[in-house]
Design a protein around this motif. Structure first.
Motif, mmCIF file in Angstrom:
data_model
loop_
_atom_site.group_PDB
_atom_site.id
_atom_site.type_symbol
_atom_site.label_atom_id
_atom_site.label_comp_id
_atom_site.label_asym_id
_atom_site.label_seq_id
_atom_site.Cartn_x
_atom_site.Cartn_y
_atom_site.Cartn_z
ATOM 1 N N PHE B 2 66.232 -86.028 7.888
ATOM 2 C CA PHE B 2 67.619 -84.564 7.884
ATOM 3 C C PHE B 2 67.886 -84.317 6.494
ATOM 4 C CE2 PHE B 2 69.454 -81.498 9.477
ATOM 5 C CZ PHE B 2 69.086 -80.400 9.363
ATOM 6 N N VAL B 3 68.583 -85.613 6.103
ATOM 7 C CA VAL B 3 70.443 -85.629 4.915
ATOM 8 C C VAL B 3 69.115 -85.443 4.092
ATOM 9 C CG1 VAL B 3 71.528 -86.853 4.126
ATOM 10 C CG2 VAL B 3 71.176 -87.031 6.532
ATOM 11 N N LEU B 4 67.731 -86.274 4.070
ATOM 12 C CA LEU B 4 67.184 -86.385 2.217
ATOM 13 C C LEU B 4 66.594 -85.062 2.109
ATOM 14 C CD1 LEU B 4 65.326 -90.041 1.988
ATOM 15 C CD2 LEU B 4 67.267 -88.936 1.117
ATOM 16 N N GLN B 5 66.148 -84.422 2.736
ATOM 17 C CA GLN B 5 65.330 -83.419 2.862
ATOM 18 C C GLN B 5 66.949 -81.917 2.752
ATOM 19 O OE1 GLN B 5 62.508 -81.865 3.738
ATOM 20 N NE2 GLN B 5 62.996 -80.583 2.576
ATOM 21 N N LEU B 6 67.935 -82.167 2.886
ATOM 22 C CA LEU B 6 68.683 -81.450 2.649
ATOM 23 C C LEU B 6 69.402 -81.189 1.116
ATOM 24 C CD1 LEU B 6 71.279 -81.895 5.720
ATOM 25 C CD2 LEU B 6 70.297 -79.403 4.201
ATOM 26 N N ALA B 7 69.006 -82.888 0.533
ATOM 27 C CA ALA B 7 69.848 -83.776 -0.201
ATOM 28 C C ALA B 7 68.704 -83.129 -1.794
ATOM 29 C CB ALA B 7 69.409 -85.306 -1.106
ATOM 30 N N VAL B 8 67.394 -82.941 -1.504
ATOM 31 C CA VAL B 8 66.937 -81.633 -2.460
ATOM 32 C C VAL B 8 66.929 -80.637 -2.571
ATOM 33 C CG1 VAL B 8 63.969 -81.554 -2.154
ATOM 34 C CG2 VAL B 8 64.520 -83.304 -1.493
ATOM 35 N N ALA B 9 67.598 -80.023 -0.863
ATOM 36 C CA ALA B 9 67.689 -78.647 -1.601
ATOM 37 C C ALA B 9 69.169 -78.606 -2.700
ATOM 38 C CB ALA B 9 68.006 -77.752 -0.229
ATOM 39 N N GLY B 10 69.890 -79.702 -2.187
ATOM 40 C CA GLY B 10 71.148 -79.301 -2.961
ATOM 41 C C GLY B 10 71.149 -79.776 -4.261
ATOM 42 N N ILE B 11 70.192 -80.914 -4.307
ATOM 43 C CA ILE B 11 69.854 -80.961 -6.007
ATOM 44 C C ILE B 11 69.342 -79.768 -6.755
ATOM 45 C CG2 ILE B 11 69.206 -82.770 -7.830
ATOM 46 C CD1 ILE B 11 68.487 -84.957 -5.684
ATOM 47 N N GLY B 132 57.509 -87.747 3.903
ATOM 48 C CA GLY B 132 57.919 -86.659 4.919
ATOM 49 C C GLY B 132 58.876 -85.580 4.544
ATOM 50 N N ILE B 133 59.182 -86.145 3.407
ATOM 51 C CA ILE B 133 59.855 -85.060 2.453
ATOM 52 C C ILE B 133 59.395 -83.792 1.829
ATOM 53 C CG2 ILE B 133 62.078 -84.299 1.122
ATOM 54 C CD1 ILE B 133 62.967 -87.196 1.743
ATOM 55 N N PHE B 134 60.019 -82.170 2.564
ATOM 56 C CA PHE B 134 59.527 -81.208 1.586
ATOM 57 C C PHE B 134 59.832 -80.537 1.080
ATOM 58 C CE2 PHE B 134 57.084 -81.414 6.128
ATOM 59 C CZ PHE B 134 55.388 -81.163 5.406
ATOM 60 N N MET B 135 58.806 -80.719 -0.408
ATOM 61 C CA MET B 135 59.368 -79.934 -1.794
ATOM 62 C C MET B 135 59.298 -79.010 -2.095
ATOM 63 S SD MET B 135 60.817 -83.108 -3.858
ATOM 64 C CE MET B 135 59.466 -84.561 -3.776
ATOM 65 N N THR B 136 59.159 -77.501 -1.905
ATOM 66 C CA THR B 136 58.851 -76.321 -2.828
ATOM 67 C C THR B 136 58.889 -76.387 -4.278
ATOM 68 O OG1 THR B 136 60.678 -75.057 -3.194
ATOM 69 C CG2 THR B 136 58.837 -74.838 -0.507
ATOM 70 N N TYR B 137 57.813 -75.667 -4.632
ATOM 71 C CA TYR B 137 57.712 -75.963 -6.279
ATOM 72 C C TYR B 137 58.488 -74.725 -6.915
ATOM 73 C CZ TYR B 137 52.838 -77.187 -5.657
ATOM 74 O OH TYR B 137 51.347 -77.624 -4.997
ATOM 75 N N ASN B 138 59.338 -74.041 -6.271
ATOM 76 C CA ASN B 138 60.061 -73.451 -6.280
ATOM 77 C C ASN B 138 61.739 -74.487 -6.766
ATOM 78 O OD1 ASN B 138 61.135 -71.049 -7.452
ATOM 79 N ND2 ASN B 138 61.296 -69.863 -5.105
ATOM 80 N N TYR B 139 61.852 -75.113 -5.918
ATOM 81 C CA TYR B 139 62.917 -76.305 -5.949
ATOM 82 C C TYR B 139 62.689 -77.262 -6.814
ATOM 83 C CZ TYR B 139 65.385 -74.437 -1.675
ATOM 84 O OH TYR B 139 66.193 -74.024 -0.602
ATOM 85 N N ILE B 140 61.545 -77.588 -7.109
ATOM 86 C CA ILE B 140 61.365 -78.864 -7.952
ATOM 87 C C ILE B 140 61.302 -78.040 -9.475
ATOM 88 C CG2 ILE B 140 59.265 -80.240 -8.889
ATOM 89 C CD1 ILE B 140 57.843 -80.127 -6.063
ATOM 90 N N ALA B 141 60.545 -76.814 -9.495
ATOM 91 C CA ALA B 141 60.467 -76.450 -10.902
ATOM 92 C C ALA B 141 62.188 -75.910 -11.308
ATOM 93 C CB ALA B 141 60.225 -75.168 -10.840
ATOM 94 N N ALA B 142 62.776 -75.667 -10.747
ATOM 95 C CA ALA B 142 64.440 -75.032 -10.867
ATOM 96 C C ALA B 142 65.198 -76.301 -11.558
ATOM 97 C CB ALA B 142 64.612 -74.573 -9.513
#
Lengths: 342, 304
Positions: B2-11, B132-142
Motif C-alpha cells: 500500500f505504501v509503495l502504491q502511495l509512493a507512486v502517486a507521490g512521485i 501488484g502496484i497500479f500505475m495510471t498512464y496519467n501518473y506515468i506520463a506526468a
C-alpha cells in the motif's frame, strides 16, 4: 512624533468622534473598518518597516486575536478585558513565530512565516473547542467599560480611540532605546551586534509588541463582525496587510493609516461600481483585478509608498511658497526615505 | 505494498512540484527576486490549455500552444513589471509578484468562473500493473514528462551558451555585466523559462487533480520545496519536490488514519483535518531551525 503632532492627531480624532453621529451607519462602518485595519497595519509596519522582519502571517495573528477576544468576551468579560487578553495571547503566539527569526534572516524568515500562516489556518479549523472549526465562533456583544457601545457608532468611537492611542504609543516607542535598536537591526544586524545590542531579545520584543497590537486589532474585528471564522484569516488577509504597509510606506506611521484606508476602501469602491454592472462573480473578479493591477502600477511608480508621495507634494508646495523652510524639511524627509529602505 | 502504491502517486505529484519549483529557483538565482506568482502561472497555463481544447484543438497541440503563450507572458511580465522595479526594496518586489498572482486569479475567475472544471484527458486513460502496484498512464506520463523536462532543463543550464550566461548572471551580476552579458535580457529569459515550466506543471497537475482557482496555491506549496532544497540549488529543488510529494501521499494514506485511530481511542477528537497540507510547512520550519540554508543550499555570508 512631536507634541504638536500628537495634539493635531487627538484633535482629528475628536473631530471624527463629533462628526460620527452625522455620518449614518454606513459612514460609521467605513470609519471603524479603516481604523481597525490601521491598527493591524501599524503592528505589521512596526515589524517589517521598523525592525526589518518580513512577515506573511499577519492574517493568522489577527485570527488568533479574534478567537481569543471572542472566547474571553463570550465568557462574560468586559470588551476591554477581552481586547487586552487578546493582545497578550497574540503577543505570545507572535513571539513563538518569531523564534525562528533568531536563526533565520530575510527571505528564509519570510518563508517560515508563510509556514506559520498555514499552520495557524490549520489549527483554526482543528481546535474546535476554542474555534468551533469551519462553522466559526459566534461572538456575543460585550459591554465596553460597562457601557453598551455595541452599535456601528460605538465601534467607530472605540476603534478610532484605540488607533490614536496605538499611534502615540508606537511613535513614543520609536524614540526610546528599544525603538532605536529595532531600526538598527533593520539596517544592519551585524552592526547592531557589534554595538552590543542583544539582537535576539530585541527581535522578540518587536514580535511581542507587534503581536499585542495585532491581537487588539483582531479582537476588535471579532466584536464588530460578531463571528470569527477560519476563512476570514487566510493567507489573502496577510497579503492585504503587507500591501497596506507597502502602499502606505514602509517605516512610516501615517503610511500605515493611509495604506489601510487605500486597501480597505478600494474594494469597497470597486464593489459599488461593479454592482451597477453585473453578477456577483464578475463583481468579485473585477474588484480583485483592479486591486492587483493598481498594486502593481503603484509599486512600479511609487515603490516607497503614498506617504513619500505626500511628503514630496508638501515639499514642492513649501518650495513654491517659501524657500527658507525648505531646507530643514527636505533633510528630514530624506532621512525618512533612507529609513524606508530595507 | 500500500505504501509503495502511495509512493507512486507521490512521485508523480512530487515531480510536478519539482518542475514548478525549478522556475522559482531559476528566477531567484538570476535576479534575487522571489516569485510568489509562480502558482498563478501554473494555474493560467492549465486554464489556457483547457480553453484551447474547448475551442476544439487536440489536447497535445493545446498544451504546446499554452506553454508558448505562458513563455511570452513570462517575458512580458518581466519587462513590464520587474524591469522598472530594479531599485525598489525587496518587499516591494515580492508584493508586486503577489499583485501579479491576484490579477491572474481575477482574470481566470472572470473568464472561467469559480467552479471545479473537468480537465480534458491529456493522455490515454488506463493503467498498467507492475507486481501488484497500479500505475495510471496519467501518473506515468506526468512523471516522465517532468523528469525529461527537469533533466533537459538542467542540461540546458549547464551545457549551452545561454545556460552559461544564465549561470554567470546568477553567480555575479557585476562580473556578468563587465564581460558584456546583457543581464536584463538574461533575467527575461529566466522568467520566460520559469513561466513555461509552470504552465506545463499546472496542466499536468490539472490532468491529475482537476482544474480550479485553487491550483494557484501550488505556488505556495513550492516554497517548502525550494527552501528544503536550498533556495539556490536546482538539483536540490528536484530532490525536495520528490521527497515532499511522497511525504504528502504517505501522510494522507497512512499517517492521518493512524493518528485519527489513536485519537479516537484515547480522546474525543475525531479528525485531524487535512494534515497532508500542513506537513510540508511543519517540516519546513523544522529543517530551517536545524539547517537555515536548506539541505542542499550553500551558506551565504553577510557583509556589512
Amino acid at each position: 512624533m512631536s507634541l504638536r503632532q500628537i495634539i493635531i492627531l487627538i484633535t482629528v480624532a475628536l473631530a471624527v468622534m463629533v462628526v460620527l453621529p452625522g455620518l449614518g451607519r454606513y459612514g460609521a462602518y467605513i470609519v471603524y473598518v479603516v481604523a481597525i485595519a490601521s491598527i493591524g497595519a501599524l503592528a505589521l509596519n512596526l515589524l517589517i518597516g521598523y525592525c526589518g522582519q518580513i512577515s506573511f502571517c499577519h492574517g493568522g495573528l489577527l485570527g488568533v486575536g479574534a478567537y481569543a477576544a471572542g472566547n474571553i468576551g463570550n465568557a462574560g468579560q468586559d470588551m476591554v478585558v477581552a481586547l487586552v487578553g487578546a493582545g497578550i495571547v497574540t503577543a505570545f503566539v507572535s513571539v513563538m513565530i518569531g523564534l525562528p527569526a533568531l536563526r533565520l534572516r530575510g527571505l528564509y524568515f519570510a518563508i517560515s512565516t508563510l509556514a506559520a500562516q498555514f499552520i495557524l489556518e490549520y489549527l483554526f479549523r482543528l481546535i474546535e473547542p476554542w474555534t468551533h472549526g469551519v462553522s466559526g465562533l459566534l461572538i456575543q456583544p460585550a459591554p465596553f467599560f460597562g457601557l453598551d457601545l455595541s452599535n456601528d457608532r460605538g465601534y467607530a468611537a472605540i476603534a478610532v480611540g484605540l488607533l490614536v492611542m496605538s499611534l502615540i504609543a508606537v511613535s513614543r516607542l520609536l524614540r526610546t532605546d528599544l525603538g532605536r535598536r529595532f531600526i538598527l537591526i533593520r539596517d544592519s544586524e551585524i552592526v547592531a551586534r557589534g554595538m552590543g545590542v542583544n539582537v535576539a531579545r530585541t527581535k522578540l520584543w518587536a514580535f511581542a509588541i507587534s503581536g499585542f497590537l495585532a491581537g487588539m486589532s483582531g479582537g476588535l474585528l471579532a466584536f464588530t463582525s460578531r463571528i470569527a471564522a477560519p476563512e476570514a484569516f487566510e493567507i489573502a488577509l496577510s497579503v492585504d496587510y503587507v500591501a497596506m504597509i507597502i502602499v502606505g510606506g514602509l517605516g512610516s506611521l501615517p503610511g500605515a493609516v493611509i495604506g489601510a484606508g487605500f486597501v480597505v476602501l478600494l474594494p469597497e469602491v470597486a464593489q459599488r461600481i461593479g454592482e451597477t454592472f453585473g453578477a456577483a462573480t464578475q463583481t468579485a473578479a473585477l474588484r480583485e483585478m483592479v486591486f492587483g493591477l493598481l498594486i502593481i502600477l503603484f509599486l512600479i511608480h511609487e515603490p516607497r509608498g503614498l506617504n513619500s508621495l505626500a511628503s514630496r507634494a508638501v515639499r514642492r508646495l513649501r518650495r513654491t511658497s517659501g524657500p527658507l523652510s525648505n531646507n530643514k524639511r527636505s533633510s528630514a524627509s530624506d532621512l525618512e526615505m533612507t529609513q524606508a529602505r530595507l | 505494498m500500500f505504501v509503495l502504491q502511495l509512493a507512486v502517486a507521490g512521485i508523480a505529484i512530487g515531480s510536478v512540484y519539482a518542475l514548478i519549483a525549478l522556475g522559482i529557483v531559476l528566477i531567484y538565482k538570476c535576479s534575487g527576486v522571489v516569485n510568489f506568482a509562480q502558482g498563478g502561472y501554473a494555474m493560467l497555463g492549465a486554464f489556457i490549455t483547457y480553453g484551447l481544447t474547448s475551442v476544439g484543438l487536440p489536447s497535445v497541440i493545446a498544451l504546446v500552444l499554452a506553454i508558448a503563450v505562458m513563455g511570452g507572458l513570462g517575458a512580458l511580465t518581466q519587462i513590464l513589471v520587474l524591469r522598472p522595479m530594479l531599485k525598489a526594496p525587496v518587499v516591494a518586489v515580492m508584493m508586486a509578484t503577489l499583485g501579479i498572482l491576484i490579477t491572474f486569479r481575477a482574470v481566470c475567475l472572470l473568464i472561467w468562473g469559480p467552479d471545479q472544471i473537468g480537465f480534458p484527458a491529456l493522455f490515454p486513460i488506463g493503467a498498467i500493473e507492475l507486481s501488484g502496484i497500479f500505475m495510471t498512464y496519467n501518473y506515468i506520463a506526468a512523471f516522465l514528462l517532468s523528469a525529461i523536462l527537469c533533466a533537459g532543463f538542467l542540461a540546458f543550464y549547464h551545457y549551452t551558451p545561454i545556460g552559461l550566461m544564465q549561470r554567470c548572471t546568477a553567480d555575479n551580476t557585476r562580473a556578468a555585466l563587465a564581460v558584456g552579458i546583457h543581464v536584463s535580457n538574461q533575467v527575461t529569459i529566466a522568467w520566460t523559462a520559469s513561466a513555461m515550466l509552470a504552465g506545463l506543471g499546472g496542466a499536468l497537475l490539472a490532468s491529475l487533480n482537476g482544474l480550479s482557482l485553487g491550483l494557484s496555491n501550488i505556488g505556495l506549496v513550492a516554497f517548502p520545496v525550494i527552501v528544503l532544497g536550498g533556495m539556490t540549488s536546482l538539483p536540490g529543488a528536484v530532490v525536495a519536490g520528490l521527497v515532499l510529494g511522497i511525504l504528502q501521499a504517505v501522510t494522507d494514506g497512512v499517517l492521518t488514519p493512524a493518528i485519527e485511530r489513536f485519537l479516537r481511542e484515547h480522546t474525543d477528537i475525531y479528525s485531524v483535518g487535512t494534515l497532508q497540507q500542513v506537513i510540508p510547512y511543519a517540516l519546513l520550519v523544522l529543517v530551517l531551525l536545524v539547517r537555515p540554508q536548506g539541505i542542499f543550499g550553500t551558506k551565504e555570508s553577510e557583509r556589512v
